[in-house]
Design a protein around this motif. Sequence first.
Motif, PDB file in Angstrom:
ATOM      1  N   LEU A  49       0.834  -1.203   0.000  1.00 26.66           N
ATOM      2  CA  LEU A  49       0.000   0.000   0.000  1.00 26.66           C
ATOM      3  C   LEU A  49       0.868   1.252   0.000  1.00 26.66           C
ATOM      4  O   LEU A  49       1.775   1.393   0.841  1.00 26.66           O
ATOM      5  N   GLU A  50       0.592   2.162  -0.919  1.00 23.70           N
ATOM      6  CA  GLU A  50       1.382   3.388  -1.064  1.00 23.70           C
ATOM      7  C   GLU A  50       0.419   4.569  -1.073  1.00 23.70           C
ATOM      8  O   GLU A  50      -0.515   4.596  -1.867  1.00 23.70           O
ATOM      9  N   LYS A  51       0.699   5.563  -0.220  1.00 22.48           N
ATOM     10  CA  LYS A  51      -0.231   6.700  -0.114  1.00 22.48           C
ATOM     11  C   LYS A  51      -0.209   7.598  -1.352  1.00 22.48           C
ATOM     12  O   LYS A  51      -1.184   8.272  -1.650  1.00 22.48           O
ATOM     13  N   GLN A  58      11.788   9.393  -1.309  1.00 24.56           N
ATOM     14  CA  GLN A  58      13.247   9.236  -1.384  1.00 24.56           C
ATOM     15  C   GLN A  58      13.716   8.317  -2.519  1.00 24.56           C
ATOM     16  O   GLN A  58      14.774   8.525  -3.105  1.00 24.56           O
ATOM     17  N   SER A  59      12.910   7.289  -2.791  1.00 27.44           N
ATOM     18  CA  SER A  59      13.415   6.224  -3.659  1.00 27.44           C
ATOM     19  C   SER A  59      13.584   6.618  -5.116  1.00 27.44           C
ATOM     20  O   SER A  59      14.223   5.899  -5.880  1.00 27.44           O
ATOM     21  N   SER A  60      13.015   7.771  -5.531  1.00 22.71           N
ATOM     22  CA  SER A  60      13.310   8.253  -6.887  1.00 22.71           C
ATOM     23  C   SER A  60      14.210   9.484  -6.853  1.00 22.71           C
ATOM     24  O   SER A  60      14.767   9.876  -7.871  1.00 22.71           O
ATOM     25  N   GLY A  64      21.393   7.712  -6.811  1.00 24.45           N
ATOM     26  CA  GLY A  64      21.565   6.523  -7.654  1.00 24.45           C
ATOM     27  C   GLY A  64      22.879   5.810  -7.425  1.00 24.45           C
ATOM     28  O   GLY A  64      23.355   5.075  -8.292  1.00 24.45           O
ATOM     29  N   TRP A  65      23.470   5.993  -6.254  1.00 25.35           N
ATOM     30  CA  TRP A  65      24.716   5.297  -5.914  1.00 25.35           C
ATOM     31  C   TRP A  65      24.362   3.979  -5.225  1.00 25.35           C
ATOM     32  O   TRP A  65      23.604   3.983  -4.247  1.00 25.35           O
ATOM     33  N   ILE A  66      24.936   2.892  -5.712  1.00 28.67           N
ATOM     34  CA  ILE A  66      24.736   1.580  -5.083  1.00 28.67           C
ATOM     35  C   ILE A  66      26.088   1.214  -4.488  1.00 28.67           C
ATOM     36  O   ILE A  66      26.977   0.712  -5.163  1.00 28.67           O
ATOM     37  N   HIS A 403      21.150   5.967   2.830  1.00 30.19           N
ATOM     38  CA  HIS A 403      21.822   4.983   1.969  1.00 30.19           C
ATOM     39  C   HIS A 403      20.985   3.721   1.782  1.00 30.19           C
ATOM     40  O   HIS A 403      21.505   2.625   1.699  1.00 30.19           O
ATOM     41  N   GLY A 404      19.667   3.928   1.650  1.00 34.27           N
ATOM     42  CA  GLY A 404      18.764   2.773   1.539  1.00 34.27           C
ATOM     43  C   GLY A 404      18.489   2.322   0.125  1.00 34.27           C
ATOM     44  O   GLY A 404      17.948   1.236  -0.079  1.00 34.27           O
ATOM     45  N   PHE A 405      18.846   3.155  -0.868  1.00 35.11           N
ATOM     46  CA  PHE A 405      18.573   2.741  -2.254  1.00 35.11           C
ATOM     47  C   PHE A 405      19.425   1.534  -2.610  1.00 35.11           C
ATOM     48  O   PHE A 405      18.925   0.494  -3.040  1.00 35.11           O
ATOM     49  N   GLY A 406      20.718   1.662  -2.408  1.00 32.83           N
ATOM     50  CA  GLY A 406      21.630   0.580  -2.796  1.00 32.83           C
ATOM     51  C   GLY A 406      21.359  -0.720  -2.065  1.00 32.83           C
ATOM     52  O   GLY A 406      21.383  -1.803  -2.652  1.00 32.83           O
ATOM     53  N   ILE A 407      21.065  -0.613  -0.785  1.00 41.29           N
ATOM     54  CA  ILE A 407      20.907  -1.821   0.041  1.00 41.29           C
ATOM     55  C   ILE A 407      19.481  -2.384  -0.060  1.00 41.29           C
ATOM     56  O   ILE A 407      19.200  -3.471   0.471  1.00 41.29           O
TER      57      ILE A 407
HETATM   58  C1  FAD Z   1      18.662  13.383  -2.098  1.00 40.85           C
HETATM   59  C2  FAD Z   1      18.876  11.962  -1.674  1.00 40.85           C
HETATM   60  C3  FAD Z   1      20.012  11.289  -2.107  1.00 40.85           C
HETATM   61  C4  FAD Z   1      20.209   9.946  -1.748  1.00 40.85           C
HETATM   62  N1  FAD Z   1      21.242   9.246  -2.319  1.00 40.85           N
HETATM   63  C5  FAD Z   1      21.329   7.899  -2.116  1.00 40.85           C
HETATM   64  C6  FAD Z   1      22.267   7.120  -2.835  1.00 40.85           C
HETATM   65  O1  FAD Z   1      22.952   7.600  -3.717  1.00 40.85           O
HETATM   66  N2  FAD Z   1      22.367   5.803  -2.532  1.00 40.85           N
HETATM   67  C7  FAD Z   1      21.577   5.211  -1.591  1.00 40.85           C
HETATM   68  O2  FAD Z   1      21.728   4.016  -1.332  1.00 40.85           O
HETATM   69  N3  FAD Z   1      20.621   5.924  -0.940  1.00 40.85           N
HETATM   70  C8  FAD Z   1      20.466   7.236  -1.193  1.00 40.85           C
HETATM   71  N4  FAD Z   1      19.504   7.970  -0.572  1.00 40.85           N
HETATM   72  C9  FAD Z   1      18.661   7.321   0.418  1.00 40.85           C
HETATM   73  C10 FAD Z   1      17.607   6.436  -0.212  1.00 40.85           C
HETATM   74  O3  FAD Z   1      16.949   7.116  -1.255  1.00 40.85           O
HETATM   75  C11 FAD Z   1      16.610   6.032   0.874  1.00 40.85           C
HETATM   76  O4  FAD Z   1      17.316   5.497   1.973  1.00 40.85           O
HETATM   77  C12 FAD Z   1      15.638   4.988   0.378  1.00 40.85           C
HETATM   78  O5  FAD Z   1      15.029   5.384  -0.817  1.00 40.85           O
HETATM   79  C13 FAD Z   1      14.601   4.758   1.458  1.00 40.85           C
HETATM   80  O6  FAD Z   1      13.620   3.897   0.937  1.00 40.85           O
HETATM   81  P1  FAD Z   1      12.297   3.669   1.757  1.00 40.85           P
HETATM   82  O7  FAD Z   1      11.494   2.709   0.967  1.00 40.85           O
HETATM   83  O8  FAD Z   1      12.656   3.340   3.162  1.00 40.85           O
HETATM   84  O9  FAD Z   1      11.603   5.107   1.858  1.00 40.85           O
HETATM   85  P2  FAD Z   1      10.874   5.985   0.748  1.00 40.85           P
HETATM   86  O10 FAD Z   1      11.467   5.837  -0.581  1.00 40.85           O
HETATM   87  O11 FAD Z   1      10.804   7.356   1.299  1.00 40.85           O
HETATM   88  O12 FAD Z   1       9.434   5.332   0.681  1.00 40.85           O
HETATM   89  C14 FAD Z   1       8.529   5.343   1.752  1.00 40.85           C
HETATM   90  C15 FAD Z   1       7.141   5.336   1.150  1.00 40.85           C
HETATM   91  O13 FAD Z   1       6.195   5.075   2.148  1.00 40.85           O
HETATM   92  C16 FAD Z   1       5.027   5.773   1.812  1.00 40.85           C
HETATM   93  N5  FAD Z   1       4.199   5.872   3.034  1.00 40.85           N
HETATM   94  C17 FAD Z   1       4.582   6.423   4.218  1.00 40.85           C
HETATM   95  N6  FAD Z   1       3.598   6.308   5.119  1.00 40.85           N
HETATM   96  C18 FAD Z   1       2.568   5.687   4.494  1.00 40.85           C
HETATM   97  C19 FAD Z   1       1.267   5.291   4.912  1.00 40.85           C
HETATM   98  N7  FAD Z   1       0.830   5.527   6.162  1.00 40.85           N
HETATM   99  N8  FAD Z   1       0.478   4.661   4.012  1.00 40.85           N
HETATM  100  C20 FAD Z   1       0.919   4.398   2.757  1.00 40.85           C
HETATM  101  N9  FAD Z   1       2.136   4.759   2.312  1.00 40.85           N
HETATM  102  C21 FAD Z   1       2.964   5.393   3.179  1.00 40.85           C
HETATM  103  C22 FAD Z   1       5.534   7.105   1.299  1.00 40.85           C
HETATM  104  O14 FAD Z   1       4.584   7.760   0.505  1.00 40.85           O
HETATM  105  C23 FAD Z   1       6.771   6.680   0.522  1.00 40.85           C
HETATM  106  O15 FAD Z   1       6.530   6.520  -0.843  1.00 40.85           O
HETATM  107  C24 FAD Z   1      19.283   9.303  -0.896  1.00 40.85           C
HETATM  108  C25 FAD Z   1      18.142   9.988  -0.457  1.00 40.85           C
HETATM  109  C26 FAD Z   1      17.917  11.306  -0.865  1.00 40.85           C
HETATM  110  C27 FAD Z   1      16.657  11.987  -0.435  1.00 40.85           C
END
Ligand code: FAD
Length: 448
Positions: A49-51, A58-60, A64-66, A403-407
């Motif tokens: 489920l995605e709001k 964050q994930s887009s 883009g570093w892995i 750093h959650g994208f790569g991992i």
């Molecule tokens: C500018 C920037 C640069 C970065 N560079 C890197 C990089 O180079 N390499 C790397 O490894 N990491 C990088 N990161 C970190 C990485 O992007 C994040 O750690 C990772 O994307 C986190 O993923 P996530 O799924 O935990 O969170 P998110 O991608 O933030 O996703 C969480 C999702 O949950 C949804 N959500 C929240 N609450 C609810 C709810 N109650 N109901 C339904 N949906 C909900 C939100 O809408 C959101 O889409 C970077 C981050 C940023 C912002």
Amino acid sequence: MSFMITHQTPVTYPGPAPAQADVIVIGGGVIGVCTALFASRAGHRVVLLEKGRIAAEQSSRNWGWIRQQGRDPDELPIMVEAHGLWHELATQTNVDIGLRQTGITYLAQTDAHMQGYTDWLPAARANGVDSKILSAREVAAQFPGMQTTGIKGALVTPSDLRAEPWVAVPALAAIAAREGVQIIENCAVRMLGIAAGRVAGVITEAGRIAAPEVVLAGGAWSSLFLRNHGISIPQLSVRENVAATEPLPDIHAGAAASRKVAFRRRIDGGYTLAPPGAPELFIGPDAFRAFPKYLAQLRADPFGQRLLPFAPKGFPDAWGTARRWAADQTTPFEVTRILDPAPNRRKINRLLRDFAQMFPDLPPVRLRAAWAGMIDTMPDLVPVVDRAPSLPGLTIGTGMSGHGFGIGPAMGRVLAALATGGDVGHDLQRFRLSRFGDGSPMRPGPNV
Ligand SMILES: Cc1cc2nc3c(=O)[nH]c(=O)nc-3n(C[C@H](O)[C@H](O)[C@H](O)COP(=O)(O)OP(=O)(O)OC[C@H]3O[C@@H](n4cnc5c(N)ncnc54)[C@H](O)[C@@H]3O)c2cc1C
């Protein structure tokens, strides 16, 4: 190439939601998507489920570093697994996610930086990662057009990867959907459904879904969501700014960072730029509450963050954001479907200037797009990956701390195993939820 996923992006997964599932995943970022994928591969009926939209936060928006390089030693084995999974998953998508093995380099301007890199190398060796130190002369040879005055050397990991996040995470979601995960966008989870003291499903803005297991992967919203259920984590969000240039000559195929500029080549020939370090923290109630836990981080790097007095309306830690709600009330998750901070234009302009100075022979560096993202960070810069002892049936995967994208792929595999009683395959002690309440000192991860 479009960089941003916005409200205008068409909904790919409209639902409707089923009445029940084996596992419900909250949050369609890389962590939630990968958790859903691997839980489905383990034979469970999974709803994600995605709001807002898949990967819109964050994930887009990330660089883009892995990256295996510079990781916390306890994260590194999981990251090594993720490295392998990225290679596998890239062959299972129908699009080019931009996965390239072009390496990551950290450029050192001080002897202290060089020492930090050297100190981290044993962790790489222990995990079979090919990181090595480069001398100043080797750096100059590897970055021919770069201004290298003052550079002492570098840490490089040739096997590190890059990918286009705004393509990759939706592509991973498409694999999950193809394999049976029911994804529903525009569907906020208001709260957990609880029966007899354990999780019984979720209550969404569109109704209830029953499930014995729920995984929270809510990124910057997780702390707010959990507090409504009496679980407190000292998670904060910091703004990071990003710029994408128009295509440029190929000055370096991989990713690299100096003190002023982090850059990565994209598959469209442009570079994604960011100012490393100095993220911006909007002060709100959570920041005050979490402050004592951040003292160790502040002592280690007193000027590591720029403080701003209050967050814009609708942000997780804005002063006006609701902290408590009932299942029949509109929640902050519906108010802000996509957390879309405005970039700091001053920083973006300075970044373009710094990059042009770093590579003085480049033609004019033109900006194609600029954006910002809110990073969900933790006091020790490592996530929470654990089951919630006070609420059986709830698994938490959040606080990836930039750093959650790569991992992501391996964290998803681990979280799926944790939620469904599978083999997690790694020691998760460092990521336990109880570390914030049991008097453990905060031990920030390596700042290399
Ligand atoms: C500018 C920037 C640069 C970065 N560079 C890197 C990089 O180079 N390499 C790397 O490894 N990491 C990088 N990161 C970190 C990485 O992007 C994040 O750690 C990772 O994307 C986190 O993923 P996530 O799924 O935990 O969170 P998110 O991608 O933030 O996703 C969480 C999702 O949950 C949804 N959500 C929240 N609450 C609810 C709810 N109650 N109901 C339904 N949906 C909900 C939100 O809408 C959101 O889409 C970077 C981050 C940023 C912002």
